[in-house]
Write an enzyme that holds these catalytic residues in place. Sequence first.
Site, PDB file in Angstrom:
ATOM      1  CD  GLU A 108      -2.926  -1.032   2.395  1.00 45.97           C
ATOM      2  OE1 GLU A 108      -2.876  -0.060   3.159  1.00 45.97           O
ATOM      3  OE2 GLU A 108      -3.739  -1.954   2.531  1.00 45.97           O
TER       4      GLU A 108
ATOM      5  CD  GLU B 239      -3.463  -5.796   4.114  1.00 48.44           C
ATOM      6  OE1 GLU B 239      -4.314  -4.946   4.495  1.00 48.44           O
ATOM      7  OE2 GLU B 239      -2.236  -5.605   4.172  1.00 48.44           O
TER       8      GLU B 239
HETATM    9  O1  IFM Z   1      -3.879  -2.841   9.331  1.00 50.25           O
HETATM   10  C1  IFM Z   1      -3.902  -2.383   8.019  1.00 50.25           C
HETATM   11  C2  IFM Z   1      -2.739  -2.936   7.231  1.00 50.25           C
HETATM   12  O2  IFM Z   1      -1.522  -2.647   7.833  1.00 50.25           O
HETATM   13  C3  IFM Z   1      -2.727  -2.355   5.832  1.00 50.25           C
HETATM   14  N1  IFM Z   1      -4.011  -2.536   5.195  1.00 50.25           N
HETATM   15  C4  IFM Z   1      -5.192  -2.157   5.933  1.00 50.25           C
HETATM   16  C5  IFM Z   1      -5.177  -2.797   7.310  1.00 50.25           C
HETATM   17  C6  IFM Z   1      -6.441  -2.412   8.087  1.00 50.25           C
HETATM   18  O3  IFM Z   1      -6.485  -1.051   8.261  1.00 50.25           O
END
Ligand code: IFM
Length: 449
Positions: free
Chosen positions: A163, A359
């Site tokens: 990200e 994710e």
């Molecule tokens: O916890 C974060 C992660 O580090 C990066 N993506 C989003 C998750 C939830 O906010």
Amino acid sequence: MDTPAPTPGPAPLPRFPADFLWGVSTSAHQIEGAVGEREASVWDAFTAREGVVRDGSTAEVACDHVRRYREDVGLLAGLGVGAYRFSVSWPRVNSPGGIGFYDRLVDELCAAGVRPVATLFHWDLPAGLDWLERDTAERFAAYVEVVAERLGDRVERWITLNEPAEHTLFGHALGVHAPGRALLFDALPVAHHQLLAHGLAVRALRAAGAARTGITNSHGPTWLASDDPADTEAAAFHDLLLNRLFAEPVLLGEYPDGMGELMPGSASQVAADLAVISEPLDFYGINYYAPTRVGAPLNTPSEFGGIPLPAELPFSVREITGRPVTDSGWPVVPEALTELLCGFRERYGDRLPPVVVTENGCAYDGLEDTERIAYLDAHIRALHAASAAGVDVRGYFVWTLLDNFEWAEGYTRRFGLVHVDRTTRRRTPKASYHWFREALREQRRPPAP
Ligand code: IFM
């Protein structure tokens, strides 16, 4: 705390291919602890400031994973996931003996039959470095070489960055994450240098003979507040920042909508960098949480997932109504995952490599987390719908294994399949852990003749 009895989930999930990669994700800073055994990161410096983390906490102990990693690998094995996505902490690798921890972790995973998927940067930059400096990209490549050399024989997939959009936006444009700079559009060099770091890392990984390589970007559909031209223009800008700025240099070798002119260096330098940035990838990682409804600026500050946005931005974020929301205040919109993946396939065609959802998850309290079960169930179905519509999706990773340090939200948001007691760090699998284990078992069952 007692483990809840398995909660029966909804109807069985649709079947995915036998080689589909099922996993869970974590990141180093959010779970490891043992900060005294490594160099400081920008996050250590940031959380030492007053008032920047909701509950005033730090990640000093976090889930104490460095000491309890064997127990955590046991939880992964018990869950029956095929893969585990973790991140390597650059400050730990810089510290004497630090890389040995990942060596042991990777061995433990392999022994448990869980394939290691390693992210090389998940926001915990060594404290002395700065993404505003081009040199940080070259230093990143040197660090990646060291890690690939040591772990490359066992790591199944590599993810260069996690990200970079959020790291740029929250950390450098808005100042609500480390390193806490509020530069607004002057943060753009941070985007370019991370992208360059990605490209150099791909080259370093390939030179080291490493396995499959990709990047993880966070994306979500931008929904229009209305058909009004001012809202349409604002939404296009939001889509540019969140969905195109970090995807197109990687996938197409160009910045969208003339953004390249705003990047540091001469035009020929930026063009040469784009050739590095667009090294072909084996897969494209997507983190998906929710869509965003966007309209023209309102001249009053708006919010994005609880983060205040300054009124100077050329768009404002509007509420998505009529949907349940998670404890983070994010709307639950599973079908937007199908929309996102099909939209990417439409936009980038054959330039889009196979996708892995690296994710997806939600914050809810409690051990009987039926809302999380419903969330995951609905999103896995939405993923299946995208795959049925022709998107080449190869894997799905739940965020996350353990309740952990959720950045500026501290420990106030529980995203884990496993509850972690804040005082004892005792792990207790939640109902969602049992549900996911059963769902994976069903996926492994040979199809009926
Ligand atoms: O916890 C974060 C992660 O580090 C990066 N993506 C989003 C998750 C939830 O906010």
